[in-house]
Design a protein around this motif. Structure first.
Motif, PDB file in Angstrom:
ATOM      1  N   CYS A   1       0.643  -1.254   0.036  1.00  0.00           N
ATOM      2  CA  CYS A   1      -0.015  -0.127  -0.255  1.00  0.00           C
ATOM      3  C   CYS A   1       0.890   1.481   0.058  1.00  0.00           C
ATOM      4  CB  CYS A   1      -0.859   0.094   1.075  1.00  0.00           C
ATOM      5  SG  CYS A   1      -0.223   0.111   2.803  1.00  0.00           S
TER       6      CYS A   1
ATOM      7  N   PRO B   1       2.442   4.995  -1.467  1.00  0.00           N
ATOM      8  CA  PRO B   1       3.234   5.272  -2.711  1.00  0.00           C
ATOM      9  C   PRO B   1       4.519   4.569  -2.638  1.00  0.00           C
ATOM     10  CG  PRO B   1       3.297   7.145  -1.087  1.00  0.00           C
ATOM     11  CD  PRO B   1       2.404   5.968  -0.634  1.00  0.00           C
TER      12      PRO B   1
ATOM     13  N   ARG C   1       1.028   4.542  -6.694  1.00  0.00           N
ATOM     14  CA  ARG C   1       0.561   3.655  -5.658  1.00  0.00           C
ATOM     15  C   ARG C   1       0.972   2.218  -5.760  1.00  0.00           C
ATOM     16  NH1 ARG C   1      -5.880   3.781  -5.289  1.00  0.00           N
ATOM     17  NH2 ARG C   1      -5.742   2.787  -7.443  1.00  0.00           N
TER      18      ARG C   1
ATOM     19  N   VAL D   1      -3.732  -0.420  -2.017  1.00  0.00           N
ATOM     20  CA  VAL D   1      -4.925   0.186  -1.293  1.00  0.00           C
ATOM     21  C   VAL D   1      -5.138  -0.834  -0.350  1.00  0.00           C
ATOM     22  CG1 VAL D   1      -6.797   1.400  -0.929  1.00  0.00           C
ATOM     23  CG2 VAL D   1      -5.682   1.790  -2.940  1.00  0.00           C
TER      24      VAL D   1
ATOM     25  N   ASP E   1      -3.414  10.136  -4.951  1.00  0.00           N
ATOM     26  CA  ASP E   1      -2.188   9.486  -5.873  1.00  0.00           C
ATOM     27  C   ASP E   1      -2.977   9.628  -7.289  1.00  0.00           C
ATOM     28  OD1 ASP E   1      -4.613   7.609  -6.192  1.00  0.00           O
ATOM     29  OD2 ASP E   1      -3.485   6.234  -4.808  1.00  0.00           O
TER      30      ASP E   1
ATOM     31  N   TYR F   1      -6.914   8.585  -4.891  1.00  0.00           N
ATOM     32  CA  TYR F   1      -7.094   7.881  -3.417  1.00  0.00           C
ATOM     33  C   TYR F   1      -6.298   8.810  -2.594  1.00  0.00           C
ATOM     34  CZ  TYR F   1      -7.228   4.802   0.351  1.00  0.00           C
ATOM     35  OH  TYR F   1      -7.459   4.142   1.394  1.00  0.00           O
TER      36      TYR F   1
END
Length: 583
Positions: free
Chosen positions: A424, A426, A433, A436, A496, A500
């Protein structure tokens, strides 16, 4: 009469293959002690045993016995001393050099003596002897622990002579006792001091009471000056000793006198005391008694009963028992009903920013920035030299990068994401990304791992999207990548490349604001509980009209002064409009 005499002689003979052994003469223990004391100070004389009763002519010994050199007529070795003071096997004057036995005889024979157990059964005048591998020693017992270091009379060696003192006894020694000891009351010494009993008994005898009267068995003594010492010579047995002195309570104790030994029997007296309770309701009266006791939740202090504070875990406010203060709170805090100092939010004169207690005083409307004093101020983005990412002042986007490029320090650069070991947040190389987390998990961006939401924190997350007219659901619009996000008026980060974002926040209400180039700013308010999560997605409205939908009108100027529309221009405009409609 001769036959009768023959019978008597025959009865005295033991038919064991050798002549009968005559009984040794009777002697008292006091006589043994007297003879021992006469020998003390004389020289060690190997194989001899004689001295003078007046203590003269001690003689001298040098060298190492038995190869030692002796000068003078008198002296004795250890077994010579024992045989002489015990007067075995016959009576002999102390000046007669008579040495009938060695330590071997005393250890392994029982001609005129019997073995006795060492320890409490040893009596003054008995002997301790050992003989092993050609060497041995014998001593006359005086007093003390026969298993430890008792006092003895002995002719110790060439360097010592005949001495009276303490001797450490090994386990090789046995105890022996002479036969035919005269029957007499065995006596011993009862002695001690009189001292002030301070409550710890004989452990503290530092304060003596000279002049005290001590009595036992009809005898009386006065404790001598200085150390308050007293003593009695008594027959062996048990006695009750009493001591008295003016100003002190009389006291007594029971002690036993051993045969030929000595016993210490010191007595402590306590001072006569008058209780002192004037002005006191509790505590000691000075004489070992009490002036009274205090009730529950009270303690005695200097004779007064005082309430005992019970603050427990309270750090401020009054204690529940005495009403006294458990402490005060510092600046910016206040005492709760539970006695805990709590933070007081400081939002007076502030309209945005932190409240000093982990919460917020509010957020600023889109286009305004919260300054250090907590006021919303107009913000002018600083995008000079930057083509992407948020501007450092307002957090508004300076542009986005095309696919395959990443924004680094405001510039679009080709980049290959590095998501090895990360699930998850960066990637550290391109800020692209890597994934998530599930809604109920929080991303640790530094480690790139999904973690459980702490119970004292919450998770706000969402996606920045374009609001599209006619959309039925919030997420139907396209994402707005790299939108600038502010939390409670403070610039946080950019969304991102998929629009997100997520943050860890304290429980409570929070304002989420998003802005991006060519979009009007948008915001949403979310309420979050500890350990929980909330979707706080933000919708943005696009600014202006798409250039492709604009009508292009070409105009021209006549040579005259009036305005006119060229027929050619009108025709071209019509063609363009028709083309747009067909497309």
């Amino acid at each position: 009469m001769k036959p009768l005499a023959l019978v008597v002689v025959t009865a005295a003979v033991v038919f064991s293959g050798r002549a009968a052994i005559a009984e040794c003469p009777s002697i008292s223990r006091d006589d043994i002690v007297r003879l021992c004391n006469q020998a003390m100070g004389y020289s060690y004389y190997w194989g001899h045993a004689s001295w003078r009763s007046d203590g003269a002519s001690h003689g001298s010994c040098s060298g190492s016995c038995p190869n030692c050199t002796h000068s003078g007529q008198y002296g004795a070795d250890c077994s010579g001393l024992a045989g002489k003071v015990w007067q075995v096997p016959r009576a002999s004057a102390v000046t007669e050099d008579y040495h009938p036995y060695s330590t071997y005889n005393f250890r392994y024979e029982t001609t005129h003596w019997t073995r006795v157990a060492r320890g409490g059964t040893m009596i003054r005048g008995d002997a301790l002897v050992y003989n092993s591998n050609g060497s041995g020693h014998i001593m006359i017992y005086d007093s003390g622990d026969a298993w430890g270091t008792p006092k003895v009379w002995e002719c110790k060696g060439c360097s010592y002579g005949c001495v009276h003192g303490s001797h450490s006894i090994s386990t090789s020694y046995i105890g022996i006792r002479r036969h035919n000891l005269a029957t007499q009351p065995a006596q011993g010494k009862l002695q001690g001091t009189v001292y002030v009993d301070k409550g710890s008994g004989s452990d503290d005898m530092s304060q003596r009471l000279p002049g005290a009267t001590v009595s036992t068995a009809g005898k009386t003594a006065t404790a001598r000056d200085g150390d308050a010492y007293w003593s009695f010579t008594l027959d062996a047995g048990g006695y009750t000793v009493s001591a008295a002195m003016s100003g002190y309570h009389s006291a007594s104790r029971s002690c036993s006198v051993p045969e030929g030994g000595e016993t210490w029997c010191s007595i402590g007296l306590t001072a006569v005391c008058t209780p002192s309770c004037a002005g006191k309701v509790c505590g000691p009266d000075g004489c070992g008694g009490s002036c009274g006791s205090c009730g529950a939740d009270q303690a005695c202090n200097a004779g007064k009963c005082e309430c005992v504070m019970q603050c427990g875990s309270r750090e401020c406010g009054p204690d529940p028992v005495c009403g006294a203060s458990c402490g005060t709170c510092g600046d910016g805090t206040r005492c709760s009903a539970a006695g805990v100092c709590e933070c007081v939010p400081a939002c007076q004169g502030r309209e945005c920013g932190p409240d000093g207690c982990g919460g917020s005083c509010g957020g600023c409307p889109p286009g305004l920035l919260c300054d250090a004093s907590g006021l919303c101020q107009a913000c002018v983005p600083e995008c000079a030299g930057r083509v992407c990412g948020p501007d450092p002042l307002c957090g508004q986007s300076c542009g986005t990068c095309p696919a395959g490029q990443a924004c680094q320090d405001g510039q679009c650069l080709a980049c290959v994401p590095d998501c090895a070991g990360r699930s998850c947040g960066p990637d550290p190389r391109c800020s692209m990304r890597c994934g998530v987390c599930a809604a109920e998990l929080l991303c640790d961006a530094a480690a790139g791992t999904c973690q459980t939401i702490p119970p004292d924190r919450g998770k706000v997350f969402g996606t920045v999207r374009e609001r599209r007219q006619g959309a039925r659901e919030q997420d139907e619009g396209p994402v707005v990548p790299r939108a600038s996000i502010r939390l409670d008026g403070q610039v946080q980060a950019a969304a991102d490349e998929e629009g997100y974002f997520e943050f860890s926040v304290g429980p409570g209400e929070h304002l989420i604001e998003a802005s991006a180039e060519k979009f009007s700013a948008g915001s949403v308010t979310c309420t979050i509980a500890g350990g929980a999560h909330a979707d706080c997605s933000v919708l943005l409205d696009r600014l202006g009209t798409d250039p492709e939908d604009e009508v292009v009108v070409l105009g021209g100027c006549g040579t005259g002064g009036g305005r006119s529309l060229s027929l050619l221009g009108l025709a071209l405009a019509g063609l363009l409009m028709a083309r747009r409609r067909r497309v």
